[in-house]
Design a protein around this motif. Structure first.
Motif, PDB file in Angstrom:
ATOM      1  N   MET A 109      38.768  25.660  14.687  1.00 19.10           N
ATOM      2  CA  MET A 109      37.813  24.280  14.269  1.00 19.10           C
ATOM      3  C   MET A 109      36.588  24.045  14.573  1.00 19.10           C
ATOM      4  O   MET A 109      35.985  24.357  15.384  1.00 19.10           O
ATOM      5  CB  MET A 109      38.834  23.459  14.955  1.00 19.10           C
ATOM      6  CG  MET A 109      40.583  23.102  14.331  1.00 19.10           C
ATOM      7  SD  MET A 109      41.304  21.980  14.484  1.00 19.10           S
ATOM      8  CE  MET A 109      42.882  22.990  14.760  1.00 19.10           C
ATOM      9  N   THR A 110      35.960  23.864  13.161  1.00 15.87           N
ATOM     10  CA  THR A 110      33.935  23.221  13.994  1.00 15.87           C
ATOM     11  C   THR A 110      34.754  21.288  13.934  1.00 15.87           C
ATOM     12  O   THR A 110      34.287  19.947  13.741  1.00 15.87           O
ATOM     13  CB  THR A 110      33.130  22.972  12.750  1.00 15.87           C
ATOM     14  OG1 THR A 110      34.186  22.677  11.643  1.00 15.87           O
ATOM     15  CG2 THR A 110      33.777  24.947  12.821  1.00 15.87           C
ATOM     16  N   GLU A 111      34.033  20.961  15.659  1.00 16.26           N
ATOM     17  CA  GLU A 111      33.610  19.339  15.584  1.00 16.26           C
ATOM     18  C   GLU A 111      32.904  19.402  14.431  1.00 16.26           C
ATOM     19  O   GLU A 111      31.500  19.521  14.503  1.00 16.26           O
ATOM     20  CB  GLU A 111      32.700  19.844  16.468  1.00 16.26           C
ATOM     21  CG  GLU A 111      33.476  19.943  18.369  1.00 16.26           C
ATOM     22  CD  GLU A 111      34.234  18.900  18.638  1.00 16.26           C
ATOM     23  OE1 GLU A 111      33.816  17.824  19.066  1.00 16.26           O
ATOM     24  OE2 GLU A 111      35.710  18.636  18.206  1.00 16.26           O
ATOM     25  N   LYS A 112      33.004  17.333  14.230  1.00 16.98           N
ATOM     26  CA  LYS A 112      31.994  16.855  12.841  1.00 16.98           C
ATOM     27  C   LYS A 112      31.133  15.916  13.286  1.00 16.98           C
ATOM     28  O   LYS A 112      31.381  16.267  14.780  1.00 16.98           O
ATOM     29  CB  LYS A 112      33.228  15.867  12.500  1.00 16.98           C
ATOM     30  CG  LYS A 112      34.572  16.429  12.505  1.00 16.98           C
ATOM     31  CD  LYS A 112      33.976  16.943  10.859  1.00 16.98           C
ATOM     32  CE  LYS A 112      35.508  17.204   9.382  1.00 16.98           C
ATOM     33  NZ  LYS A 112      35.938  18.222   9.996  1.00 16.98           N
ATOM     34  N   PRO A 113      30.322  15.927  12.884  1.00 17.72           N
ATOM     35  CA  PRO A 113      28.625  15.064  13.836  1.00 17.72           C
ATOM     36  C   PRO A 113      29.104  13.748  14.059  1.00 17.72           C
ATOM     37  O   PRO A 113      30.056  13.284  13.841  1.00 17.72           O
ATOM     38  CB  PRO A 113      28.129  14.734  12.143  1.00 17.72           C
ATOM     39  CG  PRO A 113      28.890  15.187  10.973  1.00 17.72           C
ATOM     40  CD  PRO A 113      30.216  16.329  11.445  1.00 17.72           C
ATOM     41  N   LEU A 131      48.772  21.323  13.003  1.00 14.75           N
ATOM     42  CA  LEU A 131      47.638  22.092  12.998  1.00 14.75           C
ATOM     43  C   LEU A 131      48.082  23.101  11.972  1.00 14.75           C
ATOM     44  O   LEU A 131      48.815  23.630  12.110  1.00 14.75           O
ATOM     45  CB  LEU A 131      47.590  23.158  14.144  1.00 14.75           C
ATOM     46  CG  LEU A 131      47.508  22.174  15.633  1.00 14.75           C
ATOM     47  CD1 LEU A 131      47.380  22.591  16.871  1.00 14.75           C
ATOM     48  CD2 LEU A 131      46.046  21.124  15.329  1.00 14.75           C
ATOM     49  N   GLU A 132      46.542  23.161  10.811  1.00 10.42           N
ATOM     50  CA  GLU A 132      47.049  24.104  10.132  1.00 10.42           C
ATOM     51  C   GLU A 132      46.390  25.112  10.002  1.00 10.42           C
ATOM     52  O   GLU A 132      46.704  25.701   8.885  1.00 10.42           O
ATOM     53  CB  GLU A 132      47.300  23.013   8.803  1.00 10.42           C
ATOM     54  CG  GLU A 132      47.780  21.739   8.103  1.00 10.42           C
ATOM     55  CD  GLU A 132      47.746  20.747   7.669  1.00 10.42           C
ATOM     56  OE1 GLU A 132      45.802  20.524   7.135  1.00 10.42           O
ATOM     57  OE2 GLU A 132      48.206  20.193   6.758  1.00 10.42           O
ATOM     58  N   ASP A 133      45.175  24.823  10.407  1.00 11.97           N
ATOM     59  CA  ASP A 133      44.190  25.892  10.547  1.00 11.97           C
ATOM     60  C   ASP A 133      44.528  27.457  11.357  1.00 11.97           C
ATOM     61  O   ASP A 133      43.521  27.819  12.266  1.00 11.97           O
ATOM     62  CB  ASP A 133      42.794  25.947  10.192  1.00 11.97           C
ATOM     63  CG  ASP A 133      42.267  24.568  11.074  1.00 11.97           C
ATOM     64  OD1 ASP A 133      43.829  24.462  12.197  1.00 11.97           O
ATOM     65  OD2 ASP A 133      41.239  24.506  11.019  1.00 11.97           O
ATOM     66  N   ILE A 134      45.471  27.316  12.261  1.00  8.47           N
ATOM     67  CA  ILE A 134      45.826  28.645  13.410  1.00  8.47           C
ATOM     68  C   ILE A 134      47.401  28.504  13.738  1.00  8.47           C
ATOM     69  O   ILE A 134      48.219  27.116  13.131  1.00  8.47           O
ATOM     70  CB  ILE A 134      45.720  27.780  15.061  1.00  8.47           C
ATOM     71  CG1 ILE A 134      44.815  28.376  15.651  1.00  8.47           C
ATOM     72  CG2 ILE A 134      45.718  26.634  15.447  1.00  8.47           C
ATOM     73  CD1 ILE A 134      44.379  28.608  16.688  1.00  8.47           C
ATOM     74  N   GLU A 139      35.999  22.570  22.783  1.00 13.10           N
ATOM     75  CA  GLU A 139      36.208  23.885  22.641  1.00 13.10           C
ATOM     76  C   GLU A 139      36.816  24.476  22.368  1.00 13.10           C
ATOM     77  O   GLU A 139      37.913  24.488  22.917  1.00 13.10           O
ATOM     78  CB  GLU A 139      34.446  25.093  23.228  1.00 13.10           C
ATOM     79  CG  GLU A 139      33.027  24.617  22.741  1.00 13.10           C
ATOM     80  CD  GLU A 139      33.069  24.467  21.191  1.00 13.10           C
ATOM     81  OE1 GLU A 139      32.890  25.920  20.691  1.00 13.10           O
ATOM     82  OE2 GLU A 139      32.550  23.310  20.612  1.00 13.10           O
ATOM     83  N   GLY A 140      36.822  25.722  21.614  1.00 10.42           N
ATOM     84  CA  GLY A 140      38.497  25.989  21.855  1.00 10.42           C
ATOM     85  C   GLY A 140      39.141  25.935  20.940  1.00 10.42           C
ATOM     86  O   GLY A 140      39.385  26.220  20.055  1.00 10.42           O
ATOM     87  N   LEU A 141      40.983  25.450  21.232  1.00  7.28           N
ATOM     88  CA  LEU A 141      41.477  24.916  20.463  1.00  7.28           C
ATOM     89  C   LEU A 141      41.303  23.622  19.473  1.00  7.28           C
ATOM     90  O   LEU A 141      42.304  23.783  18.212  1.00  7.28           O
ATOM     91  CB  LEU A 141      43.131  24.528  21.347  1.00  7.28           C
ATOM     92  CG  LEU A 141      44.233  24.037  19.551  1.00  7.28           C
ATOM     93  CD1 LEU A 141      44.184  25.963  18.994  1.00  7.28           C
ATOM     94  CD2 LEU A 141      45.411  23.982  20.938  1.00  7.28           C
TER      95      LEU A 141
END
Lengths: 307, 84
Positions: A1-5, B17-20, B34-36
């Motif tokens: 998952m990426t952090e949003k701005p 959680l949908e993408d993991i 960072e991480g999960l």
């Protein structure tokens, strides 16, 4: 998952200097609120006429609230909006310097609040940057439960809270939304103990994915749904409270709405949209009644969208 | 099923959680940031989930700071509370 701005585009810093603030504190001590109000008119006039940045800050809200206004009317509205803010800052200092009894804060819905508190799940006061929440909270002393205020103060923020003028004890516990996990664990802890939690619902902290776009004054703006999520998880009712200045030395506290958010709403924010809409509609109604008491001086309509 | 595995499955299911998938979660990866990639509002839900499934209460921020570092730390916290 990426952090949003990150979402924060506003600042809590005052436009005045420490010296200017101190002059007003001296005026209050020597001539009371009347003298401070009198001088304030000229100070605000100076800022409105000669500081374009101040006019720009006012224009974000005023251009949505009064879209038909032309340049002169906009100048007058900017003056009125800034003057109201100045008066509220003076009132806050008056309470701190001359005593809490100098300002009367009225609240007519005591029974409703007492009933909600007796449910034992705590209560979330969802407020906004309107009126003076510091002064208005003094109208809630009858609650007799600890009050937790979710606020973040920036370095360089020189506005003093009323109790800081006399080195009084803080009348409420502060939860910093920029602390560990956004202060959410402290918020849950407070509600579990049946305490009151005050959250400002009109500014975003942290991640944009915890906000939803809702139509406000004719255009989409982002509002955080954190309070609704916490209410859903804790079972606490959300009480929409708006303080407003009513006359020279009086404040009122308006109970605009009680929102119940059911449990099990899931992770996505979309499920919270109907509840958030209720809050935003109440806020919009407030700006119709008190157009010069809404103090969000940043472009909350131009925040980048995530949903 | 060991506790770590059970925790991963519960987190994926109850936090939607949908993408993991549960087996992609590393035992010592940070749960937040960072991480999960959980966020502060997930922490609110996680407190309730842990209480519901394990009858263990995360009472305050200090306990949360210890427990919410990773799956390993959360499992240790639960074990410790269940045996004390």
């Amino acid at each position: 998952m990426t952090e949003k701005p990150q979402a924060r585009q506003w600042t809590s810093r005052s436009i005045g200097s420490t010296f200017q603030h101190n002059i007003f504190y001296v005026l209050i001590r020597t001539g009371g609120w009347r003298l401070a109000y009198f001088i304030l008119h000229f100070v605000v006039l100076y800022y409105i006429l000669f500081r374009p940045a101040v006019r720009k800050r006012c224009s974000y809200y005023l251009s949505r609230r009064f879209p038909a206004e032309k340049s002169f009317r906009r100048l007058v509205s900017s003056y009125r909006l800034s003057l109201e803010l100045g008066k509220i800052l003076i009132d806050r200092a008056v309470v701190g310097i001359l005593g809490v009894d100098r300002i009367k804060a009225l609240f007519n819905d005591r029974e409703i609040l007492l009933d909600l508190i007796s449910e034992g799940k705590g209560v979330i006061f969802l407020m906004a940057h309107v009126g003076s929440w510091q002064v208005a909270l003094s109208a809630l002393h009858f609650l007799k439960i600890p009050v937790n205020m979710v606020i973040h103060r920036e370095e360089g923020d020189i506005d003093r809270h009323y109790f800081e003028h006399q080195s009084m004890e803080w009348p409420y516990r502060v939860i910093d939304p920029e602390g560990f996990l956004g202060g959410t664990l402290e918020m849950m802890e407070a509600l579990k103990k049946g305490e009151a939690l005050c959250i400002m619902g009109d500014r975003i902290f942290g991640n944009l994915k915890n906000a939803l776009g809702v139509r406000f004054l004719g255009e989409n703006a982002l509002f955080p749904f954190s309070a609704m999520k916490i209410a859903s998880t804790s079972g606490a009712p959300v009480v929409v409270l708006f303080p407003y200045k009513a006359g020279a030395t009086g404040y009122g506290l308006k109970l605009a709405k009680v929102i119940r958010v059911p449990a099990g709403q899931g992770r996505s924010g979309e499920q919270f949209l109907p509840y958030l809409e209720e809050y935003v509609r109440a806020l919009e109604k407030f700006t119709m009644e008190y157009p010069f008491q809404f103090f969000n001086f940043y472009d909350m309509w131009k925040t980048p969208y995530v949903n | 099923m060991n506790l770590n595995e059970e925790l991963k499955k519960i987190i994926v299911k109850d936090l939607f959680l949908e993408d993991i998938t549960w087996d992609q979660i590393e035992d010592d990866a940070p749960l937040f940031g960072e991480g999960l990639g959980l966020d502060s509002l997930d922490a609110v839900e996680l407190v309730v989930i842990i209480q519901k499934h394990f009858n263990v209460e995360i009472k305050d921020m200090d306990e949360g700071r210890v427990a919410f570092q990773s799956i390993n730390s959360l499992a240790s916290f639960i074990r410790e509370r269940q045996t004390s």
